[in-house]
Design an enzyme around this catalytic site. Structure first.
Site, short mmCIF file in Angstrom:
data_model
loop_
_atom_site.label_atom_id
_atom_site.label_comp_id
_atom_site.label_asym_id
_atom_site.label_seq_id
_atom_site.Cartn_x
_atom_site.Cartn_y
_atom_site.Cartn_z
N ARG A 176 0.85 -1.19 0.00
CA ARG A 176 0.00 0.00 0.00
C ARG A 176 0.88 1.24 0.00
O ARG A 176 2.08 1.11 0.13
CB ARG A 176 -0.99 -0.01 1.18
CG ARG A 176 -0.34 0.01 2.53
CD ARG A 176 -1.45 0.02 3.59
NE ARG A 176 -0.88 0.05 4.92
CZ ARG A 176 -1.60 -0.03 6.03
NH1 ARG A 176 -2.90 -0.13 5.99
NH2 ARG A 176 -1.02 0.00 7.20
N ASN A 178 -5.00 7.43 4.04
CA ASN A 178 -4.71 6.78 5.32
C ASN A 178 -3.28 7.06 5.73
O ASN A 178 -2.35 6.75 4.98
CB ASN A 178 -4.90 5.26 5.19
CG ASN A 178 -4.86 4.57 6.54
OD1 ASN A 178 -5.73 4.80 7.38
ND2 ASN A 178 -3.84 3.76 6.77
N GLU A 179 -3.13 7.68 6.88
CA GLU A 179 -1.79 7.92 7.45
C GLU A 179 -0.80 8.43 6.40
O GLU A 179 0.20 7.75 6.10
CB GLU A 179 -1.26 6.67 8.15
CG GLU A 179 -2.01 6.33 9.41
CD GLU A 179 -1.37 5.19 10.19
OE1 GLU A 179 -0.50 4.49 9.65
OE2 GLU A 179 -1.74 5.02 11.37
N GLU A 187 -7.62 5.11 15.44
CA GLU A 187 -7.23 3.70 15.48
C GLU A 187 -6.40 3.46 16.72
O GLU A 187 -5.53 4.27 17.06
CB GLU A 187 -6.31 3.33 14.31
CG GLU A 187 -6.90 3.36 12.94
CD GLU A 187 -5.84 3.03 11.88
OE1 GLU A 187 -4.81 2.41 12.23
OE2 GLU A 187 -6.03 3.41 10.73
N TRP A 223 2.77 -5.58 13.12
CA TRP A 223 3.96 -5.06 12.45
C TRP A 223 5.13 -4.82 13.40
O TRP A 223 6.15 -4.28 13.00
CB TRP A 223 3.64 -3.79 11.67
CG TRP A 223 2.79 -2.78 12.39
CD1 TRP A 223 1.43 -2.65 12.29
CD2 TRP A 223 3.22 -1.78 13.32
NE1 TRP A 223 0.99 -1.63 13.10
CE2 TRP A 223 2.07 -1.08 13.74
CE3 TRP A 223 4.45 -1.40 13.84
CZ2 TRP A 223 2.12 -0.02 14.65
CZ3 TRP A 223 4.50 -0.35 14.76
CH2 TRP A 223 3.35 0.32 15.15
N GLU A 261 -2.20 -8.41 7.38
CA GLU A 261 -2.45 -8.04 8.78
C GLU A 261 -3.30 -9.06 9.53
O GLU A 261 -4.01 -8.71 10.47
CB GLU A 261 -3.08 -6.64 8.82
CG GLU A 261 -2.14 -5.62 8.21
CD GLU A 261 -2.55 -4.17 8.47
OE1 GLU A 261 -1.78 -3.46 9.13
OE2 GLU A 261 -3.62 -3.78 8.00
N LYS A 262 -3.18 -10.33 9.12
CA LYS A 262 -4.05 -11.33 9.75
C LYS A 262 -3.66 -11.62 11.19
O LYS A 262 -4.44 -12.17 11.95
CB LYS A 262 -4.12 -12.61 8.93
CG LYS A 262 -2.80 -13.26 8.63
CD LYS A 262 -3.05 -14.49 7.76
CE LYS A 262 -1.79 -14.99 7.07
NZ LYS A 262 -1.23 -14.04 6.10
N HIS A 268 -2.94 -9.27 13.30
CA HIS A 268 -3.24 -8.07 14.09
C HIS A 268 -4.53 -8.32 14.86
O HIS A 268 -5.48 -8.88 14.33
CB HIS A 268 -3.43 -6.89 13.14
CG HIS A 268 -3.25 -5.56 13.80
ND1 HIS A 268 -4.18 -5.04 14.67
CD2 HIS A 268 -2.25 -4.64 13.72
CE1 HIS A 268 -3.75 -3.85 15.09
NE2 HIS A 268 -2.59 -3.59 14.54
C1 GLA Z 1 -1.98 1.62 10.64
C2 GLA Z 1 -3.01 1.69 9.54
C3 GLA Z 1 -4.05 0.62 9.59
C4 GLA Z 1 -3.48 -0.70 10.06
C5 GLA Z 1 -2.83 -0.47 11.40
C6 GLA Z 1 -2.35 -1.73 12.05
O1 GLA Z 1 -2.16 2.50 11.65
O2 GLA Z 1 -3.62 2.93 9.44
O3 GLA Z 1 -4.60 0.46 8.31
O4 GLA Z 1 -2.54 -1.14 9.16
O5 GLA Z 1 -1.73 0.38 11.22
O6 GLA Z 1 -1.69 -1.46 13.26
#
Ligand code: GLA
Length: 652
Positions: free
Chosen positions: A107, A145-146, A302, A310, A350-351, A353
């Site tokens: 991504r 996103n971020e 979040e 991660w 991210e499975k 997480h």
């Molecule tokens: C980031 C992203 C999310 C996800 C989380 C997992 O903050 O914004 O999409 O990947 O990490 O911790």
């Protein structure tokens, strides 16, 4: 927006069959979920081929949520361009500083400066606002996103073209650029704009002023990609945000420049699972978010229910930890408790997480804790919109952060976060809530302003700090502050050029310590990393070095200046040593704080409520606090159980 505090998280229904999606809504109601973020990674579903849009699937999901009274924070999906986009526009894939083209299948795989990416982003925003702008379930927009994580700077062709324009606009003339960048050093003079490249990887250090400008430029490019979408989405009259990754994983965005561009500040926070007392870092992240929101409410967009995929080890949260974490964010100004993500993915990156519904399903501790947290959050409506006030501010400047951490500083151990974290922890343990400020901000309302290794300090910012002290404020400056200007050029004369006058001293020479070397101060405190030769002018010494390269010379000073005092700490103290010394400065500045509480009890006031969060293993008795505990509905007994939380409404 939902009434009360928002509860929920990222929802990715596209990963699940219809029966699961239907169950989701039933379970969301059971848990008290009232807000979910949708669509963040769904570009290819919204636009399966260029110019072909399909929103039927999203209509169904939004309507289903709406019928269950669950509001939607609708994402623009630009974080992951579809495979067709990457194939058609291969040069839109970002390039790293080392010249590596970022691969697809991950991504953040498009460059914010690329014209085709910008055009596609704008078209998507237009489609979304046209279709959902008036939908009653859609209460806000979540752009991208971020930004900046993991891709801060891009070095592709489109970026370099935009960079040259940015430089022309900033400097107007090459003479101005050559002077600002100090190109006389190493013969780097530019005679044409097109000679200027991005400061890409080289086999030795690249011009630091050029690097610093590139960091500024990269920040602005992401910001303008955000603005492009925001301006379209605002046609709906609904608030627009993007989620920051303020203190975690992302130092590449200058959030002081972003904050005024958002209708509501949103932040993501993930605990460092390995770190002891990581709730202190959480508090710092929340304080920074509130500061970006100008002291007002913000949204925790979040966090995690438990393990984070991660990090090197997915450390699970201990019993009660998720609840304490969530309520600590609310204590410090968040009007939401949102998670990544609703349901743990069975496949993909991210499975592993954690989520609100784990792989084990609803017969699990995590789910039971989520349901119970949802009930807690439901009881906190009276807290909403309440403000947190602070008597102490700490300077946090991303430009200085970037500059300090470039190569070839006097010591590789000099780290912006190392000093910020040390001061923040000492203040947290003193039960002092901190606002973060840019050094040019209006700081007149604070009793104490802490300046932790603010290496880069513009002349105008230094003057701002000086005026603050002159009119009665108290300043505490740590070593290696006020050393260079905005171009990484050393302020003229002895260090710290920008702060010599207010501190009433100068520093003749730095004496960084060897890796495990320490120095001792009178009174016994131990410093690491740093020692330096301070020369008093008007300041008085409060402590001296008793060993090391500056034995007998000042290590802590105070200077009466105008109506206030400027203190200077020339050593890297930590833990109890720093706390004790800071205690003296807090007393001198008249900062009020409770004296009889253990340093494992977090106490924060928001509006009429006192949040008491017990991070320790023993119950804590708190005296002098009366009112209803919003979490139990009963009068506060004065006892906060081990690991427990009380939210005492003192107005009740
Ligand atoms: C980031 C992203 C999310 C996800 C989380 C997992 O903050 O914004 O999409 O990947 O990490 O911790």
């Amino acid at each position: 927006m939902p009434e009360g505090i928002a509860f929920g998280g990222d929802y990715n229904p596209e990963q699940w069959p219809l029966e699961v999606q239907e169950e989701d809504v039933r379970l969301m109601r059971q848990a008290g979920v009232n807000l979910v973020s949708l669509g963040i990674f769904a570009w290819v579903l919204m636009e399966p081929a260029e110019g072909v849009y399909e929103f039927g699937w999203l209509d169904t999901i939004i309507d289903r949520l709406h019928s269950a009274d669950i509001s939607v924070n609708l994402g623009t999906p630009t974080t992951v361009p579809p495979a067709w986009f990457s194939r058609k526009y291969p040069d839109a894939s970002p390039m790293t500083r080392e010249g590596v083209r970022v691969g697809a299948g991950a991504r953040e795989t498009a460059c914010s400066s690329h014209p085709a990416f910008r055009a596609a982003s704008a078209r998507l925003a237009e489609r979304l606002v046209a279709r959902y702008g008036e939908h009653p379930a859609v209460v806000m927009w979540h752009v991208h996103n971020e930004y900046g994580a993991p891709l801060g700077e891009c070095y592709c062709e489109s970026s370099v073209a935009a960079w040259r324009d940015w430089l022309r606009h900033r400097y107007e003339s090459l003479d101005a650029l050559n002077t600002s960048w100090g190109t006389a050093f190493w013969g780097q003079h530019y005679g044409e704009w097109d000679e200027i490249d991005a400061p890409r990887w080289s086999h030795t250090v690249v011009n630091p002023a050029q690097r610093l400008d590139y960091a500024r430029f990269a920040n602005e490019e992401h910001l303008s990609h955000y603005r492009l979408q925001r301006d379209i989405l605002r046609q709906s009259g609904k608030p627009v945000t993007t989620n920051f990754a303020g203190t975690v994983n992302c130092k590449s965005m200058d959030l002081w420049r972003w904050a005024p561009e958002l209708d509501v500040i949103a932040n993501d926070h993930y605990l460092n699972g390995e770190q002891p007392d990581n709730h202190i870092q959480l508090a710092m992240s929340a304080d920074l978010s509130r500061s970006l929101a100008g002291g007002g409410p913000w949204l925790l967009m979040e966090h995690s229910t438990s393990a984070i995929s991660w990090q090197p080890r997915g450390i699970a949260k201990r019993p009660g930890e998720m609840r304490r974490n969530s309520l600590a964010h609310v204590a410090r100004g968040s009007d939401s408790v949102l998670f990544f993500q609703w349901r743990a993915s069975r496949y993909g990156a991210e499975k592993w997480h954690s989520a609100m519904i784990p792989h084990a399903g609803t017969d699990s501790q995590i789910w039971r804790d989520v349901v119970s947290l949802g009930a807690d959050v439901g009881r906190l409506a009276p807290v909403k919109d309440g403000r947190v006030t602070s008597e102490v501010a700490m300077v946090w400047d991303w430009e200085s952060y970037w500059a300090l951490e470039l190569e070839w500083r006097p010591s590789g151990d000099l780290r912006f976060r190392e000093r910020v974290d040390a001061f923040y922890e000492a203040l947290w343990r003193e039960h002092v809530t901190v606002d973060f400020v840019h050094p040019s901000a209006d700081i007149s309302g604070y009793r104490l302003v802490v300046v932790p290794s603010s290496y880069l300090l513009a002349e105008s910012s230094a003057k701002n700090l000086q005026r603050y002290v002159e009119s009665g404020g108290h300043l505490l400056v740590s070593y290696f502050s006020g050393i260079v200007d905005e171009n990484d050029t050393v302020h003229a004369g002895a260090y710290p050029g920008a702060l010599r006058e207010v501190l009433g001293l100068s520093v003749e020479e730095f004496h960084p310590l060897r890796e495990l070397e320490t120095v001792t101060l009178t009174g016994g405190a131990t410093g690491r990393i740093w020692s330096e030769r301070v020369r008093l002018e008007r300041a008085v010494a409060m402590r001296h070095f008793t060993d090391g390269p500056d034995t007998g010379h000042p290590a802590l000073t105070a200077n009466a200046f105008g109506g206030g005092t400027a203190s200077y700490l020339a050593a890297a103290l930590g833990g109890d040593d720093l706390r004790a010394l800071l205690g003296e400065v807090l007393d001198r500045a008249g900062v009020s704080r409770p004296r009889d509480l253990p340093d494992t009890l977090e106490l924060v006031r928001r509006g009429a409520c006192a949040f008491l969060i017990n991070h320790g293993d023993a119950p804590v008795t708190v005296t002098g606090l009366t009112g209803t505990d919003l979490l139990t509905g009963a009068p506060f007994t004065g006892e906060v159980p081990a690991g427990g939380v009380a939210v005492v409404n003192e107005a009740s």
